[in-house]
Design an enzyme around this catalytic site. Structure first.
Site, PDB file in Angstrom:
ATOM      1  N   GLY A  77       1.111  -1.171  -0.009  1.00 16.81           N
ATOM      2  CA  GLY A  77       0.056  -0.286   0.219  1.00 16.81           C
ATOM      3  C   GLY A  77       1.237   1.207   0.343  1.00 16.81           C
ATOM      4  CG  LEU A  78       4.008   4.531  -2.223  1.00 15.75           C
ATOM      5  CD1 LEU A  78       4.393   4.464  -1.207  1.00 15.75           C
ATOM      6  CD2 LEU A  78       5.576   4.399  -3.124  1.00 15.75           C
ATOM      7  CD  GLU A 122       5.041  -0.898  -9.601  1.00 14.30           C
ATOM      8  OE1 GLU A 122       5.180   0.004  -8.774  1.00 14.30           O
ATOM      9  OE2 GLU A 122       4.435  -2.238  -9.158  1.00 14.30           O
TER      10      GLU A 122
END
Length: 398
Positions: A144-145, A377
């Site tokens: 979780g970012l 990403e």
């Protein structure tokens, strides 16, 4: 200079005209073959249906099968992990994404994000508690970012962790989290008075929930969710002790991006192979469409970009195996290979015509999936600016 008799040269394989297989060792080929065999048996007959239905019904069984083959955290050492090389891990990612990006995402999030975070930044107790079960596929993790208002700029995250006696209390939301709806554990990054810190949050902790995000038209065979943290109380032992600041999560993201460098090539190869076969079978105006110059140009251009992307992936893999790979070089690989893989899929779709949008063929599924891979990403813009900074010495992020 010695004379080479052309009649004694190895035959050209139309599926590998540049003889890229010569770059691989026998061990690397064996691992690749084992992954492909498992996917052909357990995934390929069902993946189009899973994509169409937006779910993998036997996800836990499949994850355990991945674990039994050593795919989960396969490039990590110890704690039940396979300890394979970076290049071997990359080849596995290529095969996984040749079946579907959602499967490579599951393995990538499990191994390169959740497991790597604990392996790299966790205490020995945390590693012993979580990593063996995750390596076996008995436990599924998520990372979780990203938040609703903090994607490319994780430093602006709003999730907060505050001390309350000997405990930590987390409040906030994370968004677009792969594996979240069925994860047993989440690695969550939060802002504290001492900067960004990471926490291990077991599913079932009061105040923690992970509702699934529906209505996706990409990565449909990958479960995506939101992480809701409503006054989630955790003991001090839940914090990753070695991770301080954004260096912690960014190091994890770099691991995942490396897998994408290889994985995107899998989607490209699958689409290119489909287009090449179709071009030899589809007849128009009395001959296969592969006999027409424009179709051959498309196939040639797609093949060239695949070959160049593969050479780049192998080069980066060898550098990573020598501990020489820089994050900026991973950005080069991610930026090029995903962008070119998406173009290969789109071009393959034109060769298949209307059949290219049917799930009877993998092409539109790969193209839709890569639309997500293109921006997760690290977006195209961010990796472009990383390379731009390398070239000019000037940071253009702000």
């Amino acid at each position: 200079m010695s004379h080479v008799d052309p009649t004694k040269l190895p035959a050209l394989d139309p599926a590998d005209p540049a003889a890229l297989d010569d770059l691989l060792s026998s061990d690397e080929k064996e691992i690749r073959g084992a992954v492909r065999q498992m996917l052909d048996q357990s995934v390929e007959p069902y993946i189009a249906e899973w994509f169409e239905n937006g779910a993998i019904p036997n996800i836990r069984e499949l994850t355990k099968e991945f674990g039994s083959l050593g795919l989960l955290g396969m490039h990590l050492e110890g704690y039940g992990c396979a300890g394979m090389t970076a290049t071997e891990y990359g080849l596995a990612c290529l095969e996984l994404e040749a079946s579907d990006s959602g499967l490579r995402s599951l393995v990538s999030v499990q191994g390169s994000l959740a497991m790597f975070a604990i392996w790299r930044w966790g205490s020995e107790e945390q590693k012993q508690q979580w990593l063996p079960g995750m390596a076996a596929g008995d436990l599924i993790g998520c990372f979780g970012l990203t938040e609703p208002d903090a994607g490319s700029d994780p430093g602006s995250m709003k999730t907060r962790a505050r001390r309350d006696g000997s405990d930590w209390v987390l409040t906030g939301n994370k968004m677009w989290i792969s594996n979240a709806p069925f994860a047993d554990v989440a690695v969550v990054w939060a802002m504290t008075d001492e900067g960004v810190r990471g926490f291990i949050v077991p599913a079932g902790t009061p105040g923690f929930s992970a509702p699934e995000i529906k209505h996706k038209l990409s990565l449909r065979a990958s479960a995506t969710g939101e992480l809701v943290l409503d006054e989630v109380r955790l003991p001090e032992s839940a914090m990753l002790p070695e991770a301080r600041g954004l260096k912690g999560p960014l190091a994890c993201l770099n691991e995942a991006r490396y897998g994408i460098v290889w994985g995107a090539l899998g989607a490209a190869r699958s689409s290119l192979d489909s287009a090449r076969r179709y071009a030899t079978e589809r007849t128009q105006f009395g001959k296969p469409i592969g006999a027409f110059q424009l179709t051959q140009q498309k196939l040639a251009d797609m093949t060239l970009e695949y070959v160049k992307g593969y050479l780049l992936a192998v080069h980066l893999g060898r550098r990573k195996d020598q501990d020489l790979l820089r994050p900026e070089q991973v950005s080069i690989g991610k930026l090029n290979n995903v962008r070119e893989a998406l173009e290969i899929c789109r071009t393959a779709r034109t060769i298949l015509g209307a059949n290219g949008i049917s799930l009877e063929y993998p092409v539109i599924r790969h193209a839709n999936n890569l639309e997500s891979v293109l921006t997760y990403e690290g977006t195209v813009e961010m990796h472009t600016l990383v390379l731009g900074q390398v070239l000019t010495g000037e940071a253009a992020f702000r």
